[in-house]
Design a protein around this motif. Structure first.
Motif, PDB file in Angstrom:
ATOM      1  N   GLY A  41       7.942 -11.103   0.945  1.00  0.00           N
ATOM      2  CA  GLY A  41       6.643 -11.114   1.043  1.00  0.00           C
ATOM      3  C   GLY A  41       6.067 -11.116  -0.199  1.00  0.00           C
ATOM      4  O   GLY A  41       4.571 -11.199  -0.542  1.00  0.00           O
ATOM      5  N   GLY A  42       6.609 -10.485  -1.336  1.00  0.00           N
ATOM      6  CA  GLY A  42       6.195 -10.528  -2.630  1.00  0.00           C
ATOM      7  C   GLY A  42       5.022  -9.692  -2.928  1.00  0.00           C
ATOM      8  O   GLY A  42       4.929  -8.610  -2.127  1.00  0.00           O
ATOM      9  N   LEU A  43       4.159 -10.060  -3.925  1.00  0.00           N
ATOM     10  CA  LEU A  43       3.059  -9.060  -4.430  1.00  0.00           C
ATOM     11  C   LEU A  43       1.973  -8.592  -3.112  1.00  0.00           C
ATOM     12  O   LEU A  43       1.606  -7.797  -2.895  1.00  0.00           O
ATOM     13  CB  LEU A  43       2.166  -9.630  -5.413  1.00  0.00           C
ATOM     14  N   PRO A  44       1.756  -9.743  -2.021  1.00  0.00           N
ATOM     15  CA  PRO A  44       0.723  -9.242  -1.068  1.00  0.00           C
ATOM     16  C   PRO A  44       1.184  -8.195   0.081  1.00  0.00           C
ATOM     17  O   PRO A  44       0.681  -7.374  -0.029  1.00  0.00           O
ATOM     18  CB  PRO A  44       0.619 -10.462  -0.285  1.00  0.00           C
ATOM     19  N   VAL A  45       2.872  -8.074   0.154  1.00  0.00           N
ATOM     20  CA  VAL A  45       3.319  -7.311   0.982  1.00  0.00           C
ATOM     21  C   VAL A  45       3.361  -5.721  -0.111  1.00  0.00           C
ATOM     22  O   VAL A  45       2.850  -4.683   0.845  1.00  0.00           O
ATOM     23  CB  VAL A  45       4.482  -7.576   1.152  1.00  0.00           C
ATOM     24  N   GLN A  46       3.419  -6.085  -1.374  1.00  0.00           N
ATOM     25  CA  GLN A  46       3.452  -4.740  -1.988  1.00  0.00           C
ATOM     26  C   GLN A  46       2.229  -4.059  -2.016  1.00  0.00           C
ATOM     27  O   GLN A  46       2.163  -2.732  -1.989  1.00  0.00           O
ATOM     28  CB  GLN A  46       4.053  -4.952  -3.547  1.00  0.00           C
ATOM     29  N   GLN A  47       0.992  -4.566  -2.131  1.00  0.00           N
ATOM     30  CA  GLN A  47      -0.139  -4.271  -2.050  1.00  0.00           C
ATOM     31  C   GLN A  47      -0.440  -3.562  -0.754  1.00  0.00           C
ATOM     32  O   GLN A  47      -1.138  -2.416  -0.814  1.00  0.00           O
ATOM     33  CB  GLN A  47      -1.196  -5.351  -2.305  1.00  0.00           C
ATOM     34  N   TRP A  48      -0.042  -4.351   0.185  1.00  0.00           N
ATOM     35  CA  TRP A  48      -0.338  -3.851   1.796  1.00  0.00           C
ATOM     36  C   TRP A  48       0.278  -2.756   2.046  1.00  0.00           C
ATOM     37  O   TRP A  48       0.040  -1.571   2.841  1.00  0.00           O
ATOM     38  CB  TRP A  48      -0.442  -4.798   2.558  1.00  0.00           C
ATOM     39  N   VAL A  49       1.684  -2.583   1.536  1.00  0.00           N
ATOM     40  CA  VAL A  49       2.174  -1.355   1.836  1.00  0.00           C
ATOM     41  C   VAL A  49       1.626   0.070   1.072  1.00  0.00           C
ATOM     42  O   VAL A  49       1.697   1.080   1.892  1.00  0.00           O
ATOM     43  CB  VAL A  49       3.819  -1.361   1.124  1.00  0.00           C
ATOM     44  N   VAL A  50       1.196  -0.156  -0.082  1.00  0.00           N
ATOM     45  CA  VAL A  50       0.256   0.832  -0.635  1.00  0.00           C
ATOM     46  C   VAL A  50      -1.226   1.146   0.326  1.00  0.00           C
ATOM     47  O   VAL A  50      -1.584   2.216   0.656  1.00  0.00           O
ATOM     48  CB  VAL A  50       0.079   0.703  -1.909  1.00  0.00           C
ATOM     49  N   ASP A  51      -1.659   0.048   0.380  1.00  0.00           N
ATOM     50  CA  ASP A  51      -3.067   0.061   0.506  1.00  0.00           C
ATOM     51  C   ASP A  51      -3.480   0.284   2.298  1.00  0.00           C
ATOM     52  O   ASP A  51      -4.418   0.885   2.621  1.00  0.00           O
ATOM     53  CB  ASP A  51      -3.971  -1.136   0.220  1.00  0.00           C
ATOM     54  N   ALA A  52      -2.521  -0.091   3.030  1.00  0.00           N
ATOM     55  CA  ALA A  52      -2.669   0.159   4.670  1.00  0.00           C
ATOM     56  C   ALA A  52      -2.781   1.660   4.634  1.00  0.00           C
ATOM     57  O   ALA A  52      -3.539   2.172   5.577  1.00  0.00           O
ATOM     58  CB  ALA A  52      -1.564  -0.384   5.224  1.00  0.00           C
ATOM     59  N   ALA A 102       2.194  -1.922   9.588  1.00  0.00           N
ATOM     60  CA  ALA A 102       1.512  -1.374  10.581  1.00  0.00           C
ATOM     61  C   ALA A 102       1.869   0.155  10.742  1.00  0.00           C
ATOM     62  O   ALA A 102       1.084   1.141  10.804  1.00  0.00           O
ATOM     63  CB  ALA A 102       2.003  -1.945  11.805  1.00  0.00           C
ATOM     64  N   ALA A 103       3.204   0.490  10.469  1.00  0.00           N
ATOM     65  CA  ALA A 103       3.558   1.988  10.438  1.00  0.00           C
ATOM     66  C   ALA A 103       2.818   2.547   9.269  1.00  0.00           C
ATOM     67  O   ALA A 103       2.377   3.832   9.507  1.00  0.00           O
ATOM     68  CB  ALA A 103       5.210   2.076  10.135  1.00  0.00           C
ATOM     69  N   ARG A 104       2.568   1.898   8.126  1.00  0.00           N
ATOM     70  CA  ARG A 104       2.069   2.807   6.805  1.00  0.00           C
ATOM     71  C   ARG A 104       0.683   2.863   7.416  1.00  0.00           C
ATOM     72  O   ARG A 104      -0.110   4.059   6.830  1.00  0.00           O
ATOM     73  CB  ARG A 104       1.863   2.003   5.916  1.00  0.00           C
ATOM     74  N   ALA A 105      -0.100   2.100   7.988  1.00  0.00           N
ATOM     75  CA  ALA A 105      -1.474   2.351   8.563  1.00  0.00           C
ATOM     76  C   ALA A 105      -1.683   3.338   9.613  1.00  0.00           C
ATOM     77  O   ALA A 105      -2.588   4.504   9.383  1.00  0.00           O
ATOM     78  CB  ALA A 105      -1.983   1.106   9.162  1.00  0.00           C
ATOM     79  N   ALA A 106      -0.532   3.585  10.520  1.00  0.00           N
ATOM     80  CA  ALA A 106      -0.615   4.511  11.142  1.00  0.00           C
ATOM     81  C   ALA A 106      -0.354   5.782  10.645  1.00  0.00           C
ATOM     82  O   ALA A 106      -0.867   6.914  11.033  1.00  0.00           O
ATOM     83  CB  ALA A 106       0.435   4.308  12.433  1.00  0.00           C
ATOM     84  N   GLN A 107       0.691   5.799   9.530  1.00  0.00           N
ATOM     85  CA  GLN A 107       0.874   7.168   8.876  1.00  0.00           C
ATOM     86  C   GLN A 107      -0.458   7.558   8.017  1.00  0.00           C
ATOM     87  O   GLN A 107      -0.595   8.785   8.167  1.00  0.00           O
ATOM     88  CB  GLN A 107       1.842   6.651   7.855  1.00  0.00           C
ATOM     89  N   GLY A 108      -1.300   6.714   7.749  1.00  0.00           N
ATOM     90  CA  GLY A 108      -2.589   7.264   7.157  1.00  0.00           C
ATOM     91  C   GLY A 108      -3.379   7.751   8.147  1.00  0.00           C
ATOM     92  O   GLY A 108      -4.137   8.920   7.743  1.00  0.00           O
ATOM     93  N   VAL A 109      -3.375   7.235   9.431  1.00  0.00           N
ATOM     94  CA  VAL A 109      -4.127   8.167  10.131  1.00  0.00           C
ATOM     95  C   VAL A 109      -3.769   9.369  10.648  1.00  0.00           C
ATOM     96  O   VAL A 109      -4.664  10.519  10.425  1.00  0.00           O
ATOM     97  CB  VAL A 109      -4.037   7.377  11.747  1.00  0.00           C
ATOM     98  N   ALA A 110      -2.428   9.719  10.494  1.00  0.00           N
ATOM     99  CA  ALA A 110      -1.821  11.014  10.800  1.00  0.00           C
ATOM    100  C   ALA A 110      -2.120  11.881   9.479  1.00  0.00           C
ATOM    101  O   ALA A 110      -2.522  13.016   9.619  1.00  0.00           O
ATOM    102  CB  ALA A 110      -0.524  10.725  10.869  1.00  0.00           C
ATOM    103  N   GLY A 111      -2.202  11.213   8.137  1.00  0.00           N
ATOM    104  CA  GLY A 111      -2.353  11.869   7.049  1.00  0.00           C
ATOM    105  C   GLY A 111      -3.729  12.484   7.014  1.00  0.00           C
ATOM    106  O   GLY A 111      -3.968  13.507   6.298  1.00  0.00           O
ATOM    107  N   ALA A 112      -4.794  11.766   7.401  1.00  0.00           N
ATOM    108  CA  ALA A 112      -5.957  11.975   7.220  1.00  0.00           C
ATOM    109  C   ALA A 112      -6.187  13.496   8.177  1.00  0.00           C
ATOM    110  O   ALA A 112      -7.193  13.770   8.089  1.00  0.00           O
ATOM    111  CB  ALA A 112      -6.979  11.018   8.226  1.00  0.00           C
ATOM    112  N   LEU A 113      -5.444  13.822   9.020  1.00  0.00           N
ATOM    113  CA  LEU A 113      -5.502  14.908   9.760  1.00  0.00           C
ATOM    114  C   LEU A 113      -4.985  16.166   9.153  1.00  0.00           C
ATOM    115  O   LEU A 113      -5.405  17.242   9.370  1.00  0.00           O
ATOM    116  CB  LEU A 113      -4.834  14.818  11.297  1.00  0.00           C
TER     117      LEU A 113
END
Length: 465
Positions: A41-52, A102-113
């Protein structure tokens, strides 16, 4: 259980819960090359692993603050911890880049709590000088988590696998859940309804704007992939502010900003945490890509900063509780700004002692002086029953400031990583820290000391210069 033991348990739970959320905002950075080497996935995947992770964390943290005040800190913490543990395992086991994001985005939801509930738990359990010291310890460990993340991530990636960067979360989460069993959940006596419209508008606004800022580097400002989310985000944010001004039960009461220390403290937060986020990225990137250091060694460069935060933040938090936060919030960012200027001596070949040691020490001392008094000034200005949403607002602004600053970094200083790039980034960080110092010196007011005890930072308290 004695009161002292219970208060200590509350502090440990609050630190551990927030620690994992802050850690995951930075630990993954040095593991990104290993992730894309395996999953592609290169750079786009790297960005979204962090930013999701950062998008969902920033977009939902205000809603989480309202839930914390409504349902009780312990209940929301338990839900957040369980969710974070499950999503961390999902990240570590992800077979494809898409499932990892997708899992990182869900992890952010839990982190917000986790973040607003953990700090609100401290605010409800501690008072006076004890509260100032507890806030100092919380800010020390959570700030250290943000800074030590690249070092820990580098060690785990180099010695084991990038997957352990996520799986390691399960250990502190399990310990925290065990400790949490002894704490009582105390929801608010009055249960106003959740502002669902405000929650949707806030999430759409933050998510849309941040998405556009990230993707403009890939598609350009003229692309509908950027312009449509940006337009939706801006309109949603305007609608969110209007909603908060008119709703009967707003999720972010604008009346909080009538308190001078709360408003000024959050303005200083934006400048200070933008500088922290930029510096945490550019120094590590330069040391790996230009100076040729390994992931582990590049993380070790900032280790003195982490040690100083852990060792000194509680002390400065206690001093701010005694003497007031104003001059700590002025001197700390000013010292950090000087540290950034001195760090411009970094070049290739890299020598830590001659090029970075003094700058790192001044930077670390400045941050240690700043973080606990900053948190105390903001939360101490608000009554305890609204500490959850006050904490959520402050943490949302800190996370969003960092995310936006990094997203705009390329447009401001360019994308070619070299000596000039690092110098420009460090000057930008110094300027942001200086702005935080100036705002604090002019705007923050120390509370008037009460006879026979330390000054109380509380809503409606009279203030003195």
């Amino acid at each position: 259980m004695t009161v002292v033991a219970l208060d200590r348990r509350v502090l440990i739970v609050a630190i551990l819960a927030a620690f994992v959320a802050f850690l995951d905002g930075s630990i993954v950075t040095v593991a990104l090359p290993a992730i894309t080497a395996e999953l592609g996935g290169g750079l786009p995947v790297q960005q979204w692993v962090v930013d999701a992770y950062l998008i969902t964390l920033g977009a939902l943290i205000l809603l989480a603050g309202s839930l914390s005040d409504l349902l009780g800190r312990v209940a929301v913490l338990r839900i957040g911890l369980l969710g974070f543990g499950v999503t961390s395992l999902a990240c570590g086991l992800a077979p494809t880049a898409e499932l990892l994001i997708a899992a990182r985005a869900a992890q952010g939801v839990a982190g917000a709590l986790l973040v607003p509930s953990s700090l609100a738990l401290i605010m409800s359990a501690h008072r006076g000088s004890s509260q100032a010291r507890a806030i100092g310890l919380w800010t020390a460990w959570t700030s250290a988590a943000f800074i030590v993340g690249p070092l820990l991530g580098g060690v785990l990636t180099d010695l084991l696998s990038w997957r352990w960067v996520f799986v390691i979360n399960v250990l502190p989460i399990a310990v925290t859940l065990v400790l949490l069993r002894a704490l009582r959940n105390e929801p608010a006596d009055v249960r106003p309804p959740i502002d669902g419209v405000g929650a949707v508008l806030g999430a759409l606004g933050l998510g849309g704007v941040v998405f556009a800022l990230i993707e403009q580097a890939n598609f350009g400002w003229a692309s509908p992939v950027v312009t449509i989310p940006l337009a939706v985000g801006v309109v949603s944010l305007i609608g969110f502010i209007v909603r908060q001004a008119t709703a009967r039960h707003p999720m972010m009461p604008l009346t909080l900003f009538r308190n001078r220390n709360f408003a000024v403290g959050n303005l200083a937060t934006v400048a200070i945490y933008a500088a922290l986020s930029i510096s945490g990225l550019v120094i590590v990137v330069y040391l790996q890509q230009v100076a040729g250091l390994s992931a582990t060694l590049s993380g070790l460069v900032m280790l003195p900063l982490t040690i100083m935060l852990i060792a000194l933040s509680a002390r400065f938090g206690a001093l701010a509780g005694r003497y007031g936060p104003r001059w700590f919030m002025t001197a700390g960012p000013a010292l950090a700004a000087l540290g950034f200027v001195l760090l411009r001596a970094i070049e290739t070949p890299f020598d830590f002692v001659s090029q970075a040691l003094l700058g790192v020490l001044l930077y670390g001392l400045g941050v240690a002086i700043t973080v606990a008094p900053l948190t105390s000034a903001i939360l101490g200005a608000i009554e305890p029953e609204r500490s959850g949403i006050a904490s959520a607002i402050n943490n949302a602004l800190a996370r969003i400031a960092g995310l936006v600053a990094i997203a705009l970094l390329g447009a401001v200083i360019g994308t070619t990583v070299d000596d000039a790039w690092l110098d420009s980034a460090l000057l930008l960080c110094a300027g942001l820290m200086a702005a935080g110092a100036l705002v604090s010196a002019i705007g923050i007011r120390n509370p008037v000391s009460t006879p026979g005890g330390p000054s109380a930072l509380s809503a409606g308290s009279p203030t003195a210069d």
